[in-house]
Motif scaffolding. Sequence first.
Motif, mmCIF file in Angstrom:
data_model
loop_
_atom_site.group_PDB
_atom_site.id
_atom_site.type_symbol
_atom_site.label_atom_id
_atom_site.label_comp_id
_atom_site.label_asym_id
_atom_site.label_seq_id
_atom_site.Cartn_x
_atom_site.Cartn_y
_atom_site.Cartn_z
ATOM 1 N N SER A 1 0.826 -1.211 0.000
ATOM 2 C CA SER A 1 0.000 0.000 0.000
ATOM 3 C C SER A 1 0.858 1.258 0.000
ATOM 4 O O SER A 1 0.586 2.202 -0.742
ATOM 5 N N ARG B 1 3.869 1.556 -1.142
ATOM 6 C CA ARG B 1 4.522 1.675 -2.443
ATOM 7 C C ARG B 1 3.533 2.212 -3.484
ATOM 8 O O ARG B 1 3.853 3.131 -4.238
ATOM 9 N N LEU B 2 2.334 1.643 -3.533
ATOM 10 C CA LEU B 2 1.344 2.100 -4.510
ATOM 11 C C LEU B 2 0.913 3.540 -4.243
ATOM 12 O O LEU B 2 0.724 4.316 -5.183
ATOM 13 N N ASN B 3 0.768 3.906 -2.985
ATOM 14 C CA ASN B 3 0.359 5.275 -2.648
ATOM 15 C C ASN B 3 1.429 6.297 -3.015
ATOM 16 O O ASN B 3 1.115 7.465 -3.204
ATOM 17 N N SER B 4 2.671 5.854 -3.133
ATOM 18 C CA SER B 4 3.747 6.786 -3.486
ATOM 19 C C SER B 4 3.810 7.034 -4.992
ATOM 20 O O SER B 4 4.497 7.954 -5.444
ATOM 21 N N LEU B 5 3.092 6.228 -5.775
ATOM 22 C CA LEU B 5 3.100 6.371 -7.229
ATOM 23 C C LEU B 5 2.025 7.353 -7.683
ATOM 24 O O LEU B 5 0.990 7.499 -7.033
ATOM 25 N N SER B 6 2.268 7.963 -8.831
ATOM 26 C CA SER B 6 1.243 8.822 -9.419
ATOM 27 C C SER B 6 0.155 7.933 -10.015
ATOM 28 O O SER B 6 0.330 6.718 -10.145
ATOM 29 N N ARG B 7 -0.955 8.521 -10.387
ATOM 30 C CA ARG B 7 -2.051 7.751 -10.983
ATOM 31 C C ARG B 7 -1.570 7.021 -12.238
ATOM 32 O O ARG B 7 -1.883 5.851 -12.447
ATOM 33 N N GLU C 1 1.488 6.121 -13.027
ATOM 34 C CA GLU C 1 2.420 5.050 -12.658
ATOM 35 C C GLU C 1 1.665 3.828 -12.124
ATOM 36 O O GLU C 1 2.017 2.695 -12.430
ATOM 37 N N ARG C 2 0.614 4.087 -11.325
ATOM 38 C CA ARG C 2 -0.204 2.970 -10.810
ATOM 39 C C ARG C 2 -0.890 2.224 -11.942
ATOM 40 O O ARG C 2 -0.925 0.994 -11.968
ATOM 41 N N TYR D 1 1.623 0.131 -13.695
ATOM 42 C CA TYR D 1 1.996 -1.000 -12.843
ATOM 43 C C TYR D 1 0.952 -2.115 -12.943
ATOM 44 O O TYR D 1 1.285 -3.277 -13.141
ATOM 45 N N PHE D 2 -0.325 -1.741 -12.824
ATOM 46 C CA PHE D 2 -1.380 -2.749 -12.861
ATOM 47 C C PHE D 2 -1.528 -3.362 -14.249
ATOM 48 O O PHE D 2 -1.841 -4.541 -14.379
#
Length: 56
Positions: free
Chosen positions: A20, A22-28, A30-31, A34-35
């Motif tokens: 969480s 790590r994902l919260n540190s990414l921009s929209r 980037e998320r 990633y997904f």
Amino acid sequence: METKTFDAVQETRRWREAASRRLNSLSREERMAYFQRLGHEVRARLKRRPRASSES
């Protein structure tokens, strides 16, 4: 009484919290990337996996 050497619930919680953060540190964007990568990897693994026989 035995002392636990490994607590699966606690380890799972630690992993979820780290993921969480790590994902919260990414921009929209980037998320989303990633997904999408994760989805491609999962589909590729499923395609390589031998299918279970339906004959029993």
